[in-house]
Enzyme design. Sequence first.
Site, short mmCIF file in Angstrom:
data_model
loop_
_atom_site.label_atom_id
_atom_site.label_comp_id
_atom_site.label_asym_id
_atom_site.label_seq_id
_atom_site.Cartn_x
_atom_site.Cartn_y
_atom_site.Cartn_z
N HIS A 21 0.85 -1.21 0.00
CA HIS A 21 0.00 0.00 0.00
C HIS A 21 0.88 1.26 0.00
O HIS A 21 0.60 2.22 -0.72
CB HIS A 21 -0.90 0.04 1.24
CG HIS A 21 -1.91 -1.07 1.35
ND1 HIS A 21 -2.02 -1.86 2.46
CD2 HIS A 21 -2.87 -1.49 0.50
CE1 HIS A 21 -3.01 -2.74 2.29
NE2 HIS A 21 -3.54 -2.53 1.10
N LYS A 45 -15.02 -7.65 6.41
CA LYS A 45 -13.87 -8.54 6.58
C LYS A 45 -13.52 -8.84 8.04
O LYS A 45 -12.51 -9.47 8.30
CB LYS A 45 -12.65 -7.92 5.91
CG LYS A 45 -12.72 -7.92 4.38
CD LYS A 45 -11.42 -7.40 3.80
CE LYS A 45 -11.38 -7.56 2.30
NZ LYS A 45 -10.13 -7.02 1.74
N ARG A 94 -1.87 -5.98 -8.28
CA ARG A 94 -0.67 -6.76 -7.97
C ARG A 94 -0.45 -7.89 -8.97
O ARG A 94 0.65 -8.10 -9.45
CB ARG A 94 -0.79 -7.36 -6.56
CG ARG A 94 -0.74 -6.33 -5.46
CD ARG A 94 -1.28 -6.89 -4.18
NE ARG A 94 -2.67 -7.32 -4.37
CZ ARG A 94 -3.37 -8.02 -3.50
NH1 ARG A 94 -2.81 -8.40 -2.39
NH2 ARG A 94 -4.62 -8.34 -3.74
N SER A 132 -2.93 -8.11 3.17
CA SER A 132 -3.12 -7.88 4.61
C SER A 132 -3.43 -9.18 5.35
O SER A 132 -2.97 -9.39 6.47
CB SER A 132 -4.24 -6.87 4.83
OG SER A 132 -3.88 -5.63 4.24
N1 COA Z 1 -0.23 -4.05 -1.60
C1 COA Z 1 -0.56 -5.00 -0.73
N2 COA Z 1 -1.81 -5.47 -0.60
C2 COA Z 1 -2.74 -4.96 -1.40
C3 COA Z 1 -2.45 -3.96 -2.33
C4 COA Z 1 -1.13 -3.51 -2.42
N3 COA Z 1 -0.76 -2.58 -3.28
N4 COA Z 1 -3.59 -3.65 -2.99
C5 COA Z 1 -4.54 -4.43 -2.46
N5 COA Z 1 -4.03 -5.21 -1.50
C6 COA Z 1 -4.71 -6.24 -0.72
C7 COA Z 1 -5.32 -5.71 0.52
O1 COA Z 1 -4.41 -5.78 1.59
C8 COA Z 1 -6.48 -6.64 0.69
O2 COA Z 1 -6.03 -7.83 1.29
P1 COA Z 1 -6.97 -8.72 2.20
O3 COA Z 1 -8.12 -9.15 1.32
O4 COA Z 1 -6.08 -9.83 2.59
O5 COA Z 1 -7.43 -7.86 3.34
C9 COA Z 1 -6.90 -6.96 -0.74
O6 COA Z 1 -5.77 -6.74 -1.51
C10 COA Z 1 -7.95 -6.05 -1.33
O7 COA Z 1 -8.55 -5.32 -0.36
P2 COA Z 1 -8.69 -3.75 -0.32
O8 COA Z 1 -7.71 -3.04 -1.16
O9 COA Z 1 -8.74 -3.39 1.12
O10 COA Z 1 -9.98 -3.55 -1.00
P3 COA Z 1 -11.29 -4.20 -0.60
O11 COA Z 1 -11.57 -5.12 -1.75
O12 COA Z 1 -11.33 -4.74 0.76
O13 COA Z 1 -12.20 -2.91 -0.57
C11 COA Z 1 -13.38 -1.07 -1.57
C12 COA Z 1 -12.57 -2.35 -1.73
C13 COA Z 1 -13.31 -0.47 -0.18
C14 COA Z 1 -12.76 -0.11 -2.56
C15 COA Z 1 -14.82 -1.44 -1.97
O14 COA Z 1 -15.29 -2.48 -1.13
C16 COA Z 1 -15.77 -0.26 -1.89
O15 COA Z 1 -15.68 0.63 -2.70
N6 COA Z 1 -16.71 -0.28 -0.94
C17 COA Z 1 -17.68 0.80 -0.75
C18 COA Z 1 -19.08 0.40 -1.22
C19 COA Z 1 -19.21 0.56 -2.71
O16 COA Z 1 -19.12 1.63 -3.26
N7 COA Z 1 -19.48 -0.57 -3.38
C20 COA Z 1 -19.60 -0.59 -4.80
C21 COA Z 1 -18.25 -0.74 -5.44
S1 COA Z 1 -18.41 -1.06 -7.17
#
Ligand code: COA
Length: 169
Positions: A21, A45, A94, A132
């Site tokens: 991140h 989560k 990634r 994560s």
């Molecule tokens: N380096 C390391 N890890 C990374 C990373 C990076 N550059 N980019 C993503 N990740 C990992 C995260 O750690 C996470 O790992 P985990 O699943 O083990 O916790 C995973 O990839 C992706 O999670 P994250 O980036 O936290 O995104 P998410 O999928 O949990 O959340 C939101 C995505 C918050 C953007 C989405 O749920 C959202 O927009 N919610 C709001 C409601 C909404 O508008 N919904 C409609 C969307 S179309």
Amino acid sequence: MAAHPRIAVYPGTFDPLTNGHVDIIERGLALFDRIIVAILENSGKHPLFTVAERVGIIREVFADKPIVEVETFGGLLVDYVRSRRAHVIVRGLRTVSDFDYERQMALMNRHLSSDIETVFMMPSEQYAYVSSTLIKDIAALGGSLAGLVPPVVDARLARRREAATTRRA
Ligand code: COA
């Protein structure tokens, strides 16, 4: 700063922040006038760290970078992005396996709000396998997180592990 500042929102759960991140945010520093790291409040989560803890960690890591702001949000991401007068959502890509999910989200967000663009950035390949969830698993089992998370995250996870060990004793 430009007349119309380029404001980007980098949303996620950040439970916890990893060096992957951090890498994405640092790449964004060269492209945007402000980067708002936006932590989703009601993530399904079951996060390990509270929202307040996650905010504190990211603020501490970027304390010397005033253009990085940390906020929380609930509801639709596009509504939040609009409320911050931003037009860009940043997401990290990634691996190929990230692509389908990210593409679906980006197209849905575009459907919901056509003036908001999603920008994908690739983290350095040394973080391509970092997530994560894996970080939390390794920490719980006492493995080394050197180079994978900022020192403040490493210290917090170690404290959690010590507390869990004490409770079990
Ligand atoms: N380096 C390391 N890890 C990374 C990373 C990076 N550059 N980019 C993503 N990740 C990992 C995260 O750690 C996470 O790992 P985990 O699943 O083990 O916790 C995973 O990839 C992706 O999670 P994250 O980036 O936290 O995104 P998410 O999928 O949990 O959340 C939101 C995505 C918050 C953007 C989405 O749920 C959202 O927009 N919610 C709001 C409601 C909404 O508008 N919904 C409609 C969307 S179309």
